[in-house]
Design an enzyme around this catalytic site. Structure first.
Site, PDB file in Angstrom:
ATOM      1  N   GLU A 194      -5.093  -9.307  -1.357  1.00 47.42           N
ATOM      2  CA  GLU A 194      -5.820  -8.827  -0.172  1.00 47.42           C
ATOM      3  C   GLU A 194      -7.340  -8.907  -0.341  1.00 47.42           C
ATOM      4  O   GLU A 194      -8.067  -7.950  -0.050  1.00 47.42           O
ATOM      5  CB  GLU A 194      -5.363  -7.393   0.166  1.00 47.42           C
ATOM      6  CG  GLU A 194      -3.864  -7.338   0.421  1.00 47.42           C
ATOM      7  CD  GLU A 194      -3.300  -5.946   0.677  1.00 47.42           C
ATOM      8  OE1 GLU A 194      -4.078  -4.981   0.663  1.00 47.42           O
ATOM      9  OE2 GLU A 194      -2.084  -5.827   0.887  1.00 47.42           O
ATOM     10  N   GLU A 207       6.327 -10.477   0.909  1.00 47.70           N
ATOM     11  CA  GLU A 207       6.583  -9.061   1.242  1.00 47.70           C
ATOM     12  C   GLU A 207       7.211  -8.935   2.632  1.00 47.70           C
ATOM     13  O   GLU A 207       6.843  -8.056   3.423  1.00 47.70           O
ATOM     14  CB  GLU A 207       5.279  -8.251   1.184  1.00 47.70           C
ATOM     15  CG  GLU A 207       4.548  -8.364  -0.134  1.00 47.70           C
ATOM     16  CD  GLU A 207       3.292  -7.504  -0.232  1.00 47.70           C
ATOM     17  OE1 GLU A 207       3.095  -6.603   0.604  1.00 47.70           O
ATOM     18  OE2 GLU A 207       2.490  -7.747  -1.155  1.00 47.70           O
TER      19      GLU A 207
HETATM   20  O1  G3I Z   1       4.468   8.620  -6.785  1.00 46.59           O
HETATM   21  C1  G3I Z   1       3.867   9.574  -5.877  1.00 46.59           C
HETATM   22  C2  G3I Z   1       4.661  10.813  -5.848  1.00 46.59           C
HETATM   23  O2  G3I Z   1       4.611  11.430  -7.102  1.00 46.59           O
HETATM   24  C3  G3I Z   1       4.105  11.742  -4.736  1.00 46.59           C
HETATM   25  O3  G3I Z   1       4.921  12.864  -4.617  1.00 46.59           O
HETATM   26  C4  G3I Z   1       4.030  11.022  -3.406  1.00 46.59           C
HETATM   27  C5  G3I Z   1       3.378  11.873  -2.319  1.00 46.59           C
HETATM   28  O4  G3I Z   1       2.869  11.072  -1.286  1.00 46.59           O
HETATM   29  O5  G3I Z   1       3.262   9.880  -3.565  1.00 46.59           O
HETATM   30  C6  G3I Z   1       3.835   8.958  -4.498  1.00 46.59           C
HETATM   31  O6  G3I Z   1       3.063   7.801  -4.576  1.00 46.59           O
HETATM   32  C7  G3I Z   1       3.140   6.927  -3.454  1.00 46.59           C
HETATM   33  C8  G3I Z   1       3.710   5.588  -3.933  1.00 46.59           C
HETATM   34  O7  G3I Z   1       3.670   4.664  -2.866  1.00 46.59           O
HETATM   35  C9  G3I Z   1       5.143   5.704  -4.411  1.00 46.59           C
HETATM   36  O8  G3I Z   1       5.985   6.080  -3.350  1.00 46.59           O
HETATM   37  C10 G3I Z   1       1.730   6.745  -2.923  1.00 46.59           C
HETATM   38  O9  G3I Z   1       1.273   7.960  -2.365  1.00 46.59           O
HETATM   39  C11 G3I Z   1       1.719   5.659  -1.863  1.00 46.59           C
HETATM   40  O10 G3I Z   1       0.366   5.366  -1.525  1.00 46.59           O
HETATM   41  C12 G3I Z   1       2.354   4.411  -2.408  1.00 46.59           C
HETATM   42  O11 G3I Z   1       2.392   3.475  -1.351  1.00 46.59           O
HETATM   43  C13 G3I Z   1       2.638   2.143  -1.692  1.00 46.59           C
HETATM   44  C14 G3I Z   1       1.432   1.296  -1.264  1.00 46.59           C
HETATM   45  O12 G3I Z   1       1.717  -0.080  -1.421  1.00 46.59           O
HETATM   46  C15 G3I Z   1       0.198   1.612  -2.101  1.00 46.59           C
HETATM   47  O13 G3I Z   1       0.389   1.250  -3.437  1.00 46.59           O
HETATM   48  C16 G3I Z   1       3.898   1.704  -0.963  1.00 46.59           C
HETATM   49  O14 G3I Z   1       5.020   2.375  -1.510  1.00 46.59           O
HETATM   50  C17 G3I Z   1       4.094   0.194  -1.122  1.00 46.59           C
HETATM   51  O15 G3I Z   1       5.173  -0.221  -0.335  1.00 46.59           O
HETATM   52  C18 G3I Z   1       2.822  -0.503  -0.655  1.00 46.59           C
HETATM   53  O16 G3I Z   1       2.984  -1.884  -0.851  1.00 46.59           O
HETATM   54  C19 G3I Z   1       1.938  -2.707  -0.326  1.00 46.59           C
HETATM   55  C20 G3I Z   1       1.757  -3.877  -1.287  1.00 46.59           C
HETATM   56  O17 G3I Z   1       1.524  -3.406  -2.593  1.00 46.59           O
HETATM   57  C21 G3I Z   1       0.620  -4.779  -0.820  1.00 46.59           C
HETATM   58  N1  G3I Z   1       0.832  -5.201   0.560  1.00 46.59           N
HETATM   59  C22 G3I Z   1       1.102  -4.159   1.526  1.00 46.59           C
HETATM   60  C23 G3I Z   1       2.269  -3.294   1.061  1.00 46.59           C
HETATM   61  C24 G3I Z   1       2.609  -2.226   2.087  1.00 46.59           C
HETATM   62  O18 G3I Z   1       1.532  -1.337   2.254  1.00 46.59           O
END
Ligand code: G3I
Length: 372
Positions: free
Chosen positions: A172, A281
């Site tokens: 990105e 994705e």
């Molecule tokens: O692990 C913590 C957990 O301990 C906590 O209780 C919870 C509360 O919100 O958060 C958890 O972490 C989250 C993590 O996903 C695991 O579920 C983060 O807040 C959340 O920001 C994170 O989101 C991920 C996001 O990328 C940011 O890394 C999404 O699952 C994931 O699907 C998303 O993937 C991205 C790709 O990497 C790049 N392209 C877009 C795609 C979708 O946004």
């Protein structure tokens, strides 16, 4: 620049896929016998992909591999490549400056290898999912930022050398709304290191694993002609400088109301640059879906079909991965923008439903892979 290693690997894959069902073909140019039963279980999309010399797979949450047998079974049945949804991001790997946590990535890789699947790495350099300590360190200036980038890529890519087939090196990096002439996003990396951070990252990754496929991954090129052009321009500049970039990842987070106005021209541009196209994705976000499940699922499947109807006549994606495999676990269920419409929170964006049943999107993907 092309990557001869990849082509020979692809040729091997194709041969292997056609020649053997009881053998699993590894992406690194050798063939090994499958564990008993694995090839038989793999009756799904991964098997079709393998027979065509390409990959189909999904993003994985490692915790679920342990906690839910049906989840692991579904991945075994449908995939021949996996990627971690979160475990290989900075936030998971680097809890503090001097601690690394490889456990999630290791677990997915072990599962992949035991089941004859390849693995992608997501992602080495991204503006998001950075722990606070790293953001702070990058902001102190170019020396610290470069040191961090170098140590991260060197350690991570070397650790998995020869085992992770393909890396999203930079994720990105392009964002038209940041209004830079070069189209680059004002990320913490750009602010510390300037636009060169991208080529630096690719060169470091190539040094650490010269045979890995190195990918520039980004979103919305199918719908945003300005962004599509900016990404192609960036790739052209990198190639002119002999930067080792081998493929472009089109994330393909599709929306049901989207029309793919820049998809054909983007694919042609990728083809002209001599790069591989990966769909990294894939999922479908339903905007104001109908009440009836069958109608919803058909709209999602039709979107996937329409997408590949544009791509396939131009290019044959070497890898297609969905962002999750089952509607039970999709990031789209948690989107803040879903709050206005509760139906969107029960997202039906993936090939399997919440009980691991195959949906029309699965059938659409089966047809796409069969036609490759
Ligand atoms: O692990 C913590 C957990 O301990 C906590 O209780 C919870 C509360 O919100 O958060 C958890 O972490 C989250 C993590 O996903 C695991 O579920 C983060 O807040 C959340 O920001 C994170 O989101 C991920 C996001 O990328 C940011 O890394 C999404 O699952 C994931 O699907 C998303 O993937 C991205 C790709 O990497 C790049 N392209 C877009 C795609 C979708 O946004």
């Amino acid at each position: 620049m092309t990557n001869p290693g990849l082509f020979s690997r692809r040729a091997v894959l194709k041969l292997g896929g056609l020649a053997a069902t009881a053998l699993l073909v590894r992406p690194f140019g050798f063939v090994q016998a499958a564990e008993p039963g694995v090839a038989e279980k793999a009756s799904g999309l991964g098997r079709v992909a393998r027979s065509k010399g390409v990959f189909f797979g999904a993003a994985v949450q490692h915790r679920l591999l342990r906690e839910e047998a049906a989840y692991a079974d579904a991945l075994r049945a449908e995939c021949n490549i996996l990627v971690a949804e979160g475990a290989t991001k900075w936030k998971a790997l680097r809890p503090s400056p001097d601690r690394w946590d490889f456990s999630g990535t290791d677990e997915i890789l072990r599962f992949a290898e035991r089941n004859g699947m390849a693995m992608r790495g997501h992602t080495l350099v991204w503006h998001a999912s950075l722990p606070v300590w790293a953001k702070d360190a990058i902001a102190t200036g170019p020396k610290a930022a470069h040191g961090l980038l170098e140590a991260h890529i060197e350690k991570l890519v070397s650790r998995y050398k020869g085992r992770i087939l393909s890396w999203d090196v930079v994720n990105e990096a392009v964002l038209p709304k940041d209004l830079r002439l070069d189209g680059l996003r004002e990320s913490p990396w750009l602010q510390a290191l300037g636009p060169e951070y991208i080529e630096t990252a690719f060169r470091l990754a190539a040094q650490a694993d010269p045979k890995a496929q190195l990918v520039l991954n980004d979103f919305s090129m199918q719908v945003d002609p300005i962004k599509a052009k900016m990404v192609l321009d960036l790739l052209r500049r990198l190639k002119e400088k002999d930067v080792p970039v081998h493929a472009v990842g089109l994330q393909a987070h599709l929306h049901t109301r989207q029309s793919f106005r820049s998809l054909a021209s983007f694919c042609k541009g990728v083809r002209e640059l001599g790069l591989e196209l990966l769909i990294t994705e894939l999922d479908v976000w339903e905007r104001d879906p109908p009440q009836e499940i069958a109608a919803r699922d058909q709209l999602v499947a039709d979107k996937v079909k329409a997408f590949f109807d544009v791509v396939l006549p131009i290019l044959r994606p070497q890898q297609i991965l969905t962002w999750g495999l089952t509607d039970k676990y999709t990031w789209l269920a948690n989107r803040e923008s879903n709050e206005e419409n509760p139906l969107e929170r029960e997202a039906r964006s993936l090939p399997l439903d919440e009980r691991y049943g195959r949906k029309p999107m699965w059938t659409a993907l089966h047809a796409v892979l069969s036609a490759m």
